[in-house]
Design a protein around this motif. Structure first.
Motif, short mmCIF file in Angstrom:
data_model
loop_
_atom_site.label_atom_id
_atom_site.label_comp_id
_atom_site.label_asym_id
_atom_site.label_seq_id
_atom_site.Cartn_x
_atom_site.Cartn_y
_atom_site.Cartn_z
N PHE A 119 1.50 5.56 3.54
CA PHE A 119 2.30 4.62 2.75
C PHE A 119 3.75 5.07 2.64
O PHE A 119 4.68 4.28 2.85
N THR A 120 3.98 6.34 2.28
CA THR A 120 5.36 6.80 2.05
C THR A 120 6.19 6.74 3.33
O THR A 120 7.40 6.47 3.27
N ALA A 123 7.18 3.18 3.71
CA ALA A 123 8.18 2.85 2.69
C ALA A 123 9.54 3.39 3.09
O ALA A 123 10.57 2.72 2.91
N ASN A 126 11.45 1.24 5.37
CA ASN A 126 11.77 -0.08 4.83
C ASN A 126 10.79 -1.17 5.27
O ASN A 126 11.18 -2.32 5.45
N PHE A 128 8.37 -2.13 3.29
CA PHE A 128 8.00 -2.83 2.07
C PHE A 128 9.23 -3.17 1.25
O PHE A 128 10.24 -2.46 1.27
N ASN A 130 11.62 -3.53 -1.93
CA ASN A 130 11.90 -2.83 -3.18
C ASN A 130 11.71 -3.82 -4.32
O ASN A 130 12.45 -4.79 -4.46
N ARG A 157 13.19 3.46 -6.51
CA ARG A 157 12.79 2.16 -5.96
C ARG A 157 11.26 2.07 -5.94
O ARG A 157 10.58 3.02 -5.61
N PHE A 159 8.01 0.46 -4.36
CA PHE A 159 7.58 -0.17 -3.12
C PHE A 159 6.13 -0.67 -3.18
O PHE A 159 5.58 -1.08 -2.16
N GLY A 160 5.52 -0.62 -4.33
CA GLY A 160 4.16 -1.12 -4.45
C GLY A 160 3.67 -1.01 -5.88
O GLY A 160 4.20 -0.23 -6.68
N THR A 344 2.65 8.43 -5.42
CA THR A 344 2.42 7.78 -4.13
C THR A 344 1.51 8.62 -3.26
O THR A 344 0.99 8.12 -2.25
N SER A 351 1.52 -3.67 -1.74
CA SER A 351 2.95 -3.80 -1.46
C SER A 351 3.29 -5.19 -0.95
O SER A 351 2.43 -5.89 -0.41
N ALA A 354 8.74 -6.31 3.35
CA ALA A 354 10.20 -6.45 3.24
C ALA A 354 10.67 -7.75 3.88
O ALA A 354 11.71 -8.30 3.49
#
Length: 520
Positions: A119-120, A123, A126, A128, A130, A157, A159-160, A344, A351, A354
């Motif tokens: 996930f990170t 994220a 970009n 996902f 913000n 920020r 992201f989920g 996270t 999420s 984006a």
């Protein structure tokens, strides 16, 4: 908050006539009717065209009930959000690659994931949206989390939206045939030694099936051999001592890590571990379940209690009502139990893409899912009477075929909203014990010394990429027992790690731990 809404049939009937839409198809947009009864654009109560969202979730789509599921869901979402949503189901097994491909396709508005799906990393690239600037549009969701959303922010920020865990319940563990343990005259399974005796006896009784076929089994060996002494700080690389929680230690330098490798090597040589384990998918639990469903394997060594309770017990007790099952939880008695906290690195998230053109509506759907009982029951359990039943305040799957059990929207689980489930046979007592005992110990221990800490990988992105390559090439084979000489192979792995930048990584981690400790 825990009182379920029994039925919304009257509401649904009234609503469907008011918006004059037809029954929803399974995956496509819901058709509408024009003035002469011809298909046309669906419009919400405000006269605006209905937005069509698309999301992914993990698990197997139920054999039936999805038509009614979407009918009921459409009635809610068109009324409240002017939108519909359709889910694509991703089976467990190759989930990391499947989610990666789904993200790359950019065809979904809502994604699910966690540490198990990088996930990170997504994220940071970009993938996902913000959500921070949109939080003022979902005040009920913000209030529901009571400030906890700050814990999963990355550089301020969001992201989920994370699942909401309460203390109690099991962790990783071993599912096994308790009736066979008794018949074999083995001791109760409560530590590594007693679990090992069961593994070897099971291998004798089921010689054609590997007892361990999932590469992650070394993680559980670590938990059993070192979990009471260390806390994970960067999983797979660095730990801290329970006694010195702000001093980073290389996992590979601990004496317990070598003991893990020795045990893994012994199990591999003795045939407990599959000879083809390196070729296994990242998550091989589906293969084990299929073996257990045909009585070709009496145990699952590598799964989470929640997954076993929701995906194994119902189908196995349906097939073999005479079998008795047991559970050995690796965490309850071997890892300090703390109050749950969200980062996270340890939680599953929902999420918003984006690229989505409907970010606000997607976030409002998540808000409804976490704060409205009707939405929550539908999205987590499915259609009452078809995917589940209610017995008082309990969820029950009695009379529901296993293939009709609907997996919940991944990442939605909310401890403050979920209903207790009624399980078959002996499993009910196991569930209630783990929940009550786990919650008791968490309250007694309070907050983890690492609660709120999240390692910022930004300064070590290059090093981590190189370290991951070394881990795949050198550490993973070692951890599954494939080594001619552990001392030499571990020394080579450490050398390659140092060349990849491990010292710089550890220095950065220590600096961040120092800063976190200073704030504490």
């Amino acid at each position: 908050m825990r009182k379920p809404i029994r039925t919304i049939r009257a509401l649904l009937t009234c609503f469907f006539f008011s918006v004059i839409i037809l029954s929803a198809c399974r995956h496509g947009p819901s058709p509408g009717l024009g003035e002469e009864g011809t298909p046309g654009i669906i419009r919400g109560p405000d006269g605006q065209p209905v937005v069509q969202l698309k999301g992914i979730t993990m698990g197997r789509e139920p054999a039936s009930g999805m038509d009614r599921f979407y009918q009921q869901l459409d009635a809610l979402t068109i009324r409240d959000l002017g939108a519909t949503i359709r889910f694509d189901f991703i089976p467990w097994g190759d989930e990391k690659n499947q989610i990666s491909r789904a993200i790359a396709s950019k065809e979904y508005d809502l994604y699910v994931g966690g540490a198990w799906s990088d996930f990170t990393s997504f994220a940071a690239r970009n993938a996902f949206a913000n959500l921070t600037p949109l939080l003022d549009q979902v005040p009920d969701l913000v209030s529901h989390y009571g400030g906890k959303l700050n814990n999963v922010m990355i550089h301020g920020r969001l992201f989920g939206i994370p699942q909401y865990n309460l203390p109690g319940g099991g962790g990783e563990g071993m599912l096994f045939r308790e009736d066979l343990r008794k018949a074999w005259g083995l001791p109760e399974i409560k530590d590594l030694e007693s679990a090992e005796k069961y593994l070897y006896k099971a291998k004798e009784a089921y010689p054609d099936t590997p007892m361990i076929n999932d590469k992650r089994f070394a993680d559980n060996l670590w938990t059993l051999m070192a979990g009471s002494k260390y806390l994970d700080v960067v999983k797979g690389y660095a730990v801290v001592s329970v006694d010195e929680p702000y001093k980073a230690i290389s996992m590979y330098d601990t004496p317990e890590y070598k003991q893990v490798l020795l045990r893994a090597k012994q199990w591999h040589e003795d045939g407990i571990v599959s000879r083809e384990i390196l070729a296994a998918q990242g998550n091989a639990t589906g293969e084990t379940l299929e073996w257990m469903k045909t009585d070709k394997k009496p145990l699952e060594f590598n799964n989470h209690f929640g997954a076993v309770s929701s995906s194994y017990i119902g189908v196995l007790k349906e097939l073999f009502p005479e079998f008795e099952y047991g559970w050995f939880d690796y965490y309850l008695d071997h890892v300090p139990n703390y109050m749950p906290f969200m980062t996270t690195d340890n939680i599953t998230m929902i999420s918003v893409g984006a690229h989505s053109k409907h970010k606000e509506i997607a976030l409002k759907l998540i808000e409804k899912a976490h704060t409205d009982r009707t939405y929550y029951n539908l999205l987590l359990y499915g259609v009452e009477g078809e995917n589940y039943n209610l017995e008082g305040d309990y969820i029950s799957y009695a009379g529901i075929k296993s293939e009709n059990k609907k997996p919940g929207w991944t990442g939605l689980y909310d401890g403050s909203m979920s209903l207790m489930e009624k399980y078959p046979g002996e499993w009910q007592a196991i569930v209630e014990h783990l929940h009550s005992e786990g919650a008791k110990r968490a309250v007694e221990n309070g907050e983890s010394p690492l609660a709120g800490f999240r390692f910022d990988t930004g300064p070590t992105t290059t090093e981590l990429a190189a370290m991951d390559a070394v881990r795949s090439h050198h550490i993973v084979p070692l951890s599954v027992g494939m080594s001619e000489g552990i001392d030499a192979d571990l020394a080579l792995a450490r050398q390659r790690m140092d060349e990849a930048g491990f010292p710089s990584f550890m220095e950065e981690l220590q600096n961040q731990l120092d800063a976190f400790a200073a704030k504490k």
